[in-house]
Design a protein around this motif. Structure first.
Motif, PDB file in Angstrom:
ATOM      1  N   ALA A  74       0.822  -1.210   0.000  1.00  0.00           N
ATOM      2  CA  ALA A  74       0.000   0.000   0.000  1.00  0.00           C
ATOM      3  C   ALA A  74       0.856   1.261   0.000  1.00  0.00           C
ATOM      4  O   ALA A  74       0.462   2.293  -0.544  1.00  0.00           O
ATOM      5  CB  ALA A  74      -0.936  -0.007   1.204  1.00  0.00           C
ATOM      6  N   LYS A  75       2.052   1.176   0.592  1.00  0.00           N
ATOM      7  CA  LYS A  75       2.964   2.318   0.585  1.00  0.00           C
ATOM      8  C   LYS A  75       3.660   2.471  -0.763  1.00  0.00           C
ATOM      9  O   LYS A  75       3.936   3.577  -1.215  1.00  0.00           O
ATOM     10  CB  LYS A  75       3.998   2.166   1.705  1.00  0.00           C
ATOM     11  N   ARG A  76       3.937   1.344  -1.418  1.00  0.00           N
ATOM     12  CA  ARG A  76       4.594   1.393  -2.725  1.00  0.00           C
ATOM     13  C   ARG A  76       3.664   1.965  -3.798  1.00  0.00           C
ATOM     14  O   ARG A  76       4.099   2.699  -4.690  1.00  0.00           O
ATOM     15  CB  ARG A  76       5.006  -0.019  -3.168  1.00  0.00           C
ATOM     16  N   VAL A  77       2.414   1.572  -3.743  1.00  0.00           N
ATOM     17  CA  VAL A  77       1.452   1.945  -4.787  1.00  0.00           C
ATOM     18  C   VAL A  77       0.290   2.677  -4.124  1.00  0.00           C
ATOM     19  O   VAL A  77      -0.764   2.095  -3.851  1.00  0.00           O
ATOM     20  CB  VAL A  77       0.943   0.708  -5.558  1.00  0.00           C
ATOM     21  N   LYS A  78       0.474   3.952  -3.879  1.00  0.00           N
ATOM     22  CA  LYS A  78      -0.526   4.719  -3.134  1.00  0.00           C
ATOM     23  C   LYS A  78      -1.832   4.869  -3.898  1.00  0.00           C
ATOM     24  O   LYS A  78      -2.892   5.058  -3.301  1.00  0.00           O
ATOM     25  CB  LYS A  78       0.044   6.091  -2.768  1.00  0.00           C
ATOM     26  N   GLU A  79      -1.768   4.784  -5.236  1.00  0.00           N
ATOM     27  CA  GLU A  79      -2.987   4.914  -6.022  1.00  0.00           C
ATOM     28  C   GLU A  79      -3.746   3.590  -6.131  1.00  0.00           C
ATOM     29  O   GLU A  79      -4.861   3.544  -6.663  1.00  0.00           O
ATOM     30  CB  GLU A  79      -2.658   5.433  -7.426  1.00  0.00           C
ATOM     31  N   GLY A  80      -3.150   2.501  -5.637  1.00  0.00           N
ATOM     32  CA  GLY A  80      -3.787   1.195  -5.712  1.00  0.00           C
ATOM     33  C   GLY A  80      -4.630   0.898  -4.481  1.00  0.00           C
ATOM     34  O   GLY A  80      -4.667   1.674  -3.523  1.00  0.00           O
ATOM     35  N   GLU A  81      -5.313  -0.231  -4.517  1.00  0.00           N
ATOM     36  CA  GLU A  81      -6.057  -0.701  -3.347  1.00  0.00           C
ATOM     37  C   GLU A  81      -5.635  -2.142  -3.070  1.00  0.00           C
ATOM     38  O   GLU A  81      -5.439  -2.933  -3.990  1.00  0.00           O
ATOM     39  CB  GLU A  81      -7.567  -0.581  -3.551  1.00  0.00           C
ATOM     40  N   PHE A  82      -5.481  -2.448  -1.795  1.00  0.00           N
ATOM     41  CA  PHE A  82      -4.927  -3.735  -1.394  1.00  0.00           C
ATOM     42  C   PHE A  82      -5.753  -4.346  -0.274  1.00  0.00           C
ATOM     43  O   PHE A  82      -6.269  -3.631   0.587  1.00  0.00           O
ATOM     44  CB  PHE A  82      -3.471  -3.569  -0.952  1.00  0.00           C
ATOM     45  N   SER A  83      -5.832  -5.672  -0.304  1.00  0.00           N
ATOM     46  CA  SER A  83      -6.643  -6.355   0.700  1.00  0.00           C
ATOM     47  C   SER A  83      -6.063  -7.701   1.086  1.00  0.00           C
ATOM     48  O   SER A  83      -5.542  -8.431   0.232  1.00  0.00           O
ATOM     49  CB  SER A  83      -8.061  -6.570   0.167  1.00  0.00           C
ATOM     50  N   VAL A  84      -6.175  -8.020   2.370  1.00  0.00           N
ATOM     51  CA  VAL A  84      -5.948  -9.386   2.826  1.00  0.00           C
ATOM     52  C   VAL A  84      -7.091 -10.223   2.264  1.00  0.00           C
ATOM     53  O   VAL A  84      -8.269  -9.934   2.510  1.00  0.00           O
ATOM     54  CB  VAL A  84      -5.945  -9.467   4.361  1.00  0.00           C
ATOM     55  N   ALA A  85      -6.761 -11.210   1.469  1.00  0.00           N
ATOM     56  CA  ALA A  85      -7.781 -12.036   0.832  1.00  0.00           C
ATOM     57  C   ALA A  85      -7.127 -13.294   0.291  1.00  0.00           C
ATOM     58  O   ALA A  85      -5.911 -13.370   0.139  1.00  0.00           O
ATOM     59  CB  ALA A  85      -8.481 -11.275  -0.297  1.00  0.00           C
ATOM     60  N   SER A  86      -7.967 -14.272  -0.032  1.00  0.00           N
ATOM     61  CA  SER A  86      -7.500 -15.531  -0.601  1.00  0.00           C
ATOM     62  C   SER A  86      -7.714 -15.527  -2.107  1.00  0.00           C
ATOM     63  O   SER A  86      -8.760 -15.073  -2.599  1.00  0.00           O
ATOM     64  CB  SER A  86      -8.267 -16.706   0.015  1.00  0.00           C
ATOM     65  N   VAL A  87      -6.731 -16.047  -2.853  1.00  0.00           N
ATOM     66  CA  VAL A  87      -6.904 -16.137  -4.307  1.00  0.00           C
ATOM     67  C   VAL A  87      -7.984 -17.150  -4.660  1.00  0.00           C
ATOM     68  O   VAL A  87      -8.491 -17.143  -5.791  1.00  0.00           O
ATOM     69  CB  VAL A  87      -5.588 -16.521  -5.015  1.00  0.00           C
ATOM     70  N   TYR A  88      -8.364 -18.006  -3.712  1.00  0.00           N
ATOM     71  CA  TYR A  88      -9.410 -18.997  -3.956  1.00  0.00           C
ATOM     72  C   TYR A  88     -10.807 -18.410  -3.794  1.00  0.00           C
ATOM     73  O   TYR A  88     -11.791 -19.030  -4.197  1.00  0.00           O
ATOM     74  CB  TYR A  88      -9.228 -20.188  -3.022  1.00  0.00           C
ATOM     75  N   HIS A  89     -10.891 -17.222  -3.201  1.00  0.00           N
ATOM     76  CA  HIS A  89     -12.167 -16.512  -3.037  1.00  0.00           C
ATOM     77  C   HIS A  89     -11.893 -15.021  -3.219  1.00  0.00           C
ATOM     78  O   HIS A  89     -11.953 -14.251  -2.261  1.00  0.00           O
ATOM     79  CB  HIS A  89     -12.780 -16.783  -1.668  1.00  0.00           C
ATOM     80  N   LEU A  90     -11.607 -14.609  -4.428  1.00  0.00           N
ATOM     81  CA  LEU A  90     -11.220 -13.231  -4.674  1.00  0.00           C
ATOM     82  C   LEU A  90     -12.385 -12.275  -4.404  1.00  0.00           C
ATOM     83  O   LEU A  90     -13.491 -12.474  -4.936  1.00  0.00           O
ATOM     84  CB  LEU A  90     -10.755 -13.056  -6.120  1.00  0.00           C
ATOM     85  N   PRO A  91     -12.161 -11.235  -3.607  1.00  0.00           N
ATOM     86  CA  PRO A  91     -13.213 -10.241  -3.356  1.00  0.00           C
ATOM     87  C   PRO A  91     -13.250  -9.214  -4.492  1.00  0.00           C
ATOM     88  O   PRO A  91     -13.122  -7.998  -4.277  1.00  0.00           O
ATOM     89  CB  PRO A  91     -12.775  -9.622  -2.022  1.00  0.00           C
ATOM     90  N   VAL A  92     -13.429  -9.708  -5.699  1.00  0.00           N
ATOM     91  CA  VAL A  92     -13.340  -8.887  -6.905  1.00  0.00           C
ATOM     92  C   VAL A  92     -14.564  -9.171  -7.769  1.00  0.00           C
ATOM     93  O   VAL A  92     -14.998 -10.322  -7.898  1.00  0.00           O
ATOM     94  CB  VAL A  92     -12.045  -9.191  -7.687  1.00  0.00           C
ATOM     95  N   ALA A  93     -15.107  -8.116  -8.386  1.00  0.00           N
ATOM     96  CA  ALA A  93     -16.321  -8.252  -9.186  1.00  0.00           C
ATOM     97  C   ALA A  93     -16.097  -9.100 -10.427  1.00  0.00           C
ATOM     98  O   ALA A  93     -14.985  -9.167 -10.973  1.00  0.00           O
ATOM     99  CB  ALA A  93     -16.819  -6.861  -9.591  1.00  0.00           C
ATOM    100  N   ASP A  94     -17.151  -9.740 -10.889  1.00  0.00           N
ATOM    101  CA  ASP A  94     -17.099 -10.549 -12.107  1.00  0.00           C
ATOM    102  C   ASP A  94     -16.705  -9.683 -13.306  1.00  0.00           C
ATOM    103  O   ASP A  94     -17.188  -8.548 -13.468  1.00  0.00           O
ATOM    104  CB  ASP A  94     -18.462 -11.178 -12.392  1.00  0.00           C
ATOM    105  N   GLU A  95     -15.832 -10.229 -14.146  1.00  0.00           N
ATOM    106  CA  GLU A  95     -15.453  -9.614 -15.420  1.00  0.00           C
ATOM    107  C   GLU A  95     -15.127  -8.125 -15.273  1.00  0.00           C
ATOM    108  O   GLU A  95     -15.595  -7.286 -16.052  1.00  0.00           O
ATOM    109  CB  GLU A  95     -16.549  -9.835 -16.465  1.00  0.00           C
ATOM    110  N   SER A  96     -14.277  -7.823 -14.282  1.00  0.00           N
ATOM    111  CA  SER A  96     -13.917  -6.426 -14.017  1.00  0.00           C
ATOM    112  C   SER A  96     -12.440  -6.134 -14.265  1.00  0.00           C
ATOM    113  O   SER A  96     -12.012  -4.985 -14.166  1.00  0.00           O
ATOM    114  CB  SER A  96     -14.246  -6.069 -12.563  1.00  0.00           C
ATOM    115  N   VAL A  97     -11.663  -7.173 -14.622  1.00  0.00           N
ATOM    116  CA  VAL A  97     -10.208  -7.052 -14.709  1.00  0.00           C
ATOM    117  C   VAL A  97      -9.736  -7.311 -16.138  1.00  0.00           C
ATOM    118  O   VAL A  97     -10.242  -8.211 -16.812  1.00  0.00           O
ATOM    119  CB  VAL A  97      -9.526  -8.046 -13.739  1.00  0.00           C
TER     120      VAL A  97
END
Length: 275
Positions: free
Chosen positions: A132-155
């Motif tokens: 989060a300090k390296r990329v201040k414009e980004g957003e970061f979260s503790v999460a599992s790649v097996y249950h990504l807290p990311v919207a469908d077809e958004s990447v």
């Protein structure tokens, strides 16, 4: 706009000054360091999962010396090539660690005037503090790649560098035509280090994998040699590998006694396109 979605109800999340919230009312605090926690308690298997503070610090110091800079450069070149038609590609780094590669990718797209949403997930909160300090414009979260807290077809661009793989989730979050980059070690990656660690070193298994929902496009090879001139860097590199968990004590002692080491570095970047 946030790439994250609520891990409890899958509704979109809105980032506020102190927390992420969803329309249903679920709220997730933003830590002072700039990351949030989107790993539900029933999916958390320890108090502080992932790499600890010391491991993250050692890896960060090693990467900052540029030993893996050629890999960062290669990923940036691929990202720029494959998103050239997109004015603001959305980027997700799965298993982003301390954000070394995330930062390089963000900088490259920013230089081209094509900055878009950037997010990273990792299981280690200690790593995310640095990301989060390296990329201040980004957003970061503790999460599992097996249950990504990311919207469908958004990447548009998804990166997985030496991290657990869940292609079903990658397929879900990538837009059709989006690209997935999977970095794996080559057959002789760290061969000279392995010769010190083991009486009978073995080559890494190398094979191409096909995944449902994706078209394999290419494997981009990257081969070079690094000179490590201090025990601290040698052991930091060792700690970044799976060998740190399964090497006999005698091998670790031989490696830790070295003051310098020249070893091969080998990566293959497998490039996939979402169908």
């Amino acid at each position: 706009m946030s790439l994250f979605r609520c891990p409890l109800c899958a509704a979109p999340l809105t980032r506020g000054e102190h927390a992420y919230t969803c329309p249903v009312g679920h709220s997730f605090d933003l830590a002072a360091a700039g990351y949030t926690h989107l790993l539900p308690a029933n999916r958390k298997h320890s108090k502080n999962p992932g790499d600890d503070k010391a491991m993250v610090a050692a890896r960060s110091a090693f990467l900052d010396k540029g030993y893996y800079a050629p890999l960062a450069q290669a990923l940036c070149d691929l990202a720029a090539r494959d998103s050239v038609a997109l004015p603001s590609p959305a980027l997700l780094d799965c298993g982003c660690g301390e954000g070394y590669y995330t930062a390089a990718l963000a900088q490259r797209l920013n230089q081209e005037g094509r900055s878009g949403p950037i997010a990273g997930v990792d299981i280690s909160k200690f790593a995310l503090r640095r990301a989060a300090k390296r990329v201040k414009e980004g957003e970061f979260s503790v999460a599992s790649v097996y249950h990504l807290p990311v919207a469908d077809e958004s990447v548009d661009l998804l990166f997985n560098v030496f991290s657990p793989l869940c292609t079903q989730e990658f397929d879900r979050v990538l837009r059709p035509g989006g690209h997935f980059y999977y970095v794996v070690p080559s057959a002789l990656h760290l061969w000279e280090m392995k010769q010190v660690l083991y009486d009978k070193p073995y080559e890494n298994a190398v094979k191409r994998e096909d995944y449902p929902g994706f078209q394999w496009l290419e494997a981009v090879p990257l081969r070079y040699t690094v000179h490590l001139d201090c025990s601290q860097d040698i052991m930091a590199l060792f700690g970044m590998t799976p060998y740190a968990w399964k090497t006999p004590k005698a091998g670790v002692e031989r490696l830790s006694a070295l003051e310098e080491l020249d070893t091969q570095i080998g990566f293959d970047i497998h490039v996939y396109r979402k169908l």
